[in-house]
Design a protein around this motif. Structure first.
Motif, PDB file in Angstrom:
ATOM      1  N   VAL A 133      38.681  50.408  35.338  1.00 28.05           N
ATOM      2  CA  VAL A 133      37.679  50.275  36.401  1.00 28.05           C
ATOM      3  C   VAL A 133      38.351  49.556  37.566  1.00 28.05           C
ATOM      4  O   VAL A 133      38.894  48.464  37.404  1.00 28.05           O
ATOM      5  CB  VAL A 133      36.454  49.472  35.920  1.00 28.05           C
ATOM      6  N   LEU A 134      38.325  50.204  38.740  1.00 29.95           N
ATOM      7  CA  LEU A 134      38.954  49.627  39.924  1.00 29.95           C
ATOM      8  C   LEU A 134      37.909  49.138  40.898  1.00 29.95           C
ATOM      9  O   LEU A 134      36.870  49.775  41.085  1.00 29.95           O
ATOM     10  CB  LEU A 134      39.825  50.681  40.632  1.00 29.95           C
ATOM     11  N   ASP A 135      38.165  48.020  41.535  1.00 31.11           N
ATOM     12  CA  ASP A 135      37.339  47.520  42.629  1.00 31.11           C
ATOM     13  C   ASP A 135      37.988  48.043  43.909  1.00 31.11           C
ATOM     14  O   ASP A 135      39.041  47.572  44.328  1.00 31.11           O
ATOM     15  CB  ASP A 135      37.324  45.995  42.602  1.00 31.11           C
ATOM     16  N   LEU A 136      37.386  49.079  44.500  1.00 39.58           N
ATOM     17  CA  LEU A 136      37.994  49.709  45.672  1.00 39.58           C
ATOM     18  C   LEU A 136      38.048  48.780  46.874  1.00 39.58           C
ATOM     19  O   LEU A 136      38.936  48.907  47.714  1.00 39.58           O
ATOM     20  CB  LEU A 136      37.247  50.998  46.018  1.00 39.58           C
ATOM     21  N   CYS A 137      37.113  47.841  46.962  1.00 38.73           N
ATOM     22  CA  CYS A 137      37.172  46.871  48.065  1.00 38.73           C
ATOM     23  C   CYS A 137      38.442  46.033  47.946  1.00 38.73           C
ATOM     24  O   CYS A 137      39.136  45.810  48.937  1.00 38.73           O
ATOM     25  CB  CYS A 137      35.933  45.981  48.065  1.00 38.73           C
ATOM     26  N   ARG A 138      38.758  45.575  46.737  1.00 36.85           N
ATOM     27  CA  ARG A 138      40.006  44.820  46.532  1.00 36.85           C
ATOM     28  C   ARG A 138      41.217  45.705  46.786  1.00 36.85           C
ATOM     29  O   ARG A 138      42.193  45.275  47.393  1.00 36.85           O
ATOM     30  CB  ARG A 138      40.077  44.280  45.109  1.00 36.85           C
ATOM     31  N   LEU A 139      41.153  46.948  46.301  1.00 38.07           N
ATOM     32  CA  LEU A 139      42.276  47.867  46.460  1.00 38.07           C
ATOM     33  C   LEU A 139      42.591  48.106  47.935  1.00 38.07           C
ATOM     34  O   LEU A 139      43.747  48.174  48.329  1.00 38.07           O
ATOM     35  CB  LEU A 139      41.971  49.201  45.759  1.00 38.07           C
ATOM     36  N   PHE A 140      41.546  48.205  48.762  1.00 41.39           N
ATOM     37  CA  PHE A 140      41.717  48.420  50.202  1.00 41.39           C
ATOM     38  C   PHE A 140      41.687  47.117  50.988  1.00 41.39           C
ATOM     39  O   PHE A 140      41.495  47.105  52.191  1.00 41.39           O
ATOM     40  CB  PHE A 140      40.643  49.372  50.726  1.00 41.39           C
ATOM     41  N   ASP A 141      41.868  45.983  50.281  1.00 37.18           N
ATOM     42  CA  ASP A 141      41.942  44.654  50.896  1.00 37.18           C
ATOM     43  C   ASP A 141      40.700  44.322  51.718  1.00 37.18           C
ATOM     44  O   ASP A 141      40.795  43.865  52.855  1.00 37.18           O
ATOM     45  CB  ASP A 141      43.210  44.535  51.737  1.00 37.18           C
ATOM     46  N   ARG A 142      39.523  44.565  51.138  1.00 44.80           N
ATOM     47  CA  ARG A 142      38.246  44.284  51.808  1.00 44.80           C
ATOM     48  C   ARG A 142      37.430  43.224  51.057  1.00 44.80           C
ATOM     49  O   ARG A 142      36.228  43.154  51.199  1.00 44.80           O
ATOM     50  CB  ARG A 142      37.388  45.554  51.904  1.00 44.80           C
ATOM     51  N   GLY A 143      38.082  42.424  50.191  1.00 43.87           N
ATOM     52  CA  GLY A 143      37.363  41.433  49.396  1.00 43.87           C
ATOM     53  C   GLY A 143      36.783  42.081  48.154  1.00 43.87           C
ATOM     54  O   GLY A 143      37.239  43.129  47.723  1.00 43.87           O
ATOM     55  N   ASP A 144      35.757  41.462  47.578  1.00 42.44           N
ATOM     56  CA  ASP A 144      35.132  42.005  46.368  1.00 42.44           C
ATOM     57  C   ASP A 144      33.992  42.941  46.718  1.00 42.44           C
ATOM     58  O   ASP A 144      33.214  42.668  47.636  1.00 42.44           O
ATOM     59  CB  ASP A 144      34.570  40.873  45.499  1.00 42.44           C
ATOM     60  N   CYS A 145      33.874  44.038  45.969  1.00 41.13           N
ATOM     61  CA  CYS A 145      32.745  44.953  46.134  1.00 41.13           C
ATOM     62  C   CYS A 145      31.521  44.355  45.443  1.00 41.13           C
ATOM     63  O   CYS A 145      31.652  43.614  44.474  1.00 41.13           O
ATOM     64  CB  CYS A 145      33.043  46.302  45.487  1.00 41.13           C
ATOM     65  N   PRO A 146      30.327  44.703  45.934  1.00 44.82           N
ATOM     66  CA  PRO A 146      29.136  44.306  45.195  1.00 44.82           C
ATOM     67  C   PRO A 146      29.142  44.999  43.832  1.00 44.82           C
ATOM     68  O   PRO A 146      29.859  45.987  43.634  1.00 44.82           O
ATOM     69  CB  PRO A 146      27.978  44.804  46.066  1.00 44.82           C
ATOM     70  N   SER A 147      28.340  44.522  42.902  1.00 46.60           N
ATOM     71  CA  SER A 147      28.285  45.123  41.566  1.00 46.60           C
ATOM     72  C   SER A 147      28.022  46.612  41.660  1.00 46.60           C
ATOM     73  O   SER A 147      27.138  47.052  42.417  1.00 46.60           O
ATOM     74  CB  SER A 147      27.182  44.471  40.743  1.00 46.60           C
ATOM     75  N   PRO A 148      28.776  47.414  40.902  1.00 47.73           N
ATOM     76  CA  PRO A 148      28.613  48.868  40.988  1.00 47.73           C
ATOM     77  C   PRO A 148      27.344  49.359  40.319  1.00 47.73           C
ATOM     78  O   PRO A 148      26.873  48.780  39.354  1.00 47.73           O
ATOM     79  CB  PRO A 148      29.839  49.400  40.255  1.00 47.73           C
TER      80      PRO A 148
END
Length: 73
Positions: A52-67
């Motif tokens: 499971v990837l956090d795309l916000c982290r992957l694109f350097d945008r911080g943490d994504c909200p819960s999916p």
């Protein structure tokens, strides 16, 4: 063309559905020690361990909200 549309922060992206095997309900991910920051963890789905990837982290945008759901590519 049909697409799966998702947001990363305020940006909107789409993936052609031919590249998506399935969209599954949100399942709590188990952490993976030593994994890169973008790897939230892994889930077991239908007997297969899926990262499971956090795309916000992957694109350097911080943490994504819960999916709400995960996309299995």
């Amino acid at each position: 063309m049909q697409a799966v549309v998702f947001h990363v922060g305020t940006e909107r992206f789409a993936i052609d559905t031919s590249s998506v095997a399935e969209v599954v309900p949100g399942i709590p991910a188990r952490p993976v020690p030593g994994a890169p920051a973008a790897v939230t963890g892994v889930i077991e789905y239908r007997g297969v361990v899926v990262p499971v990837l956090d795309l916000c982290r992957l694109f350097d945008r911080g943490d994504c909200p819960s999916p709400v759901s995960y996309t299995h590519l």
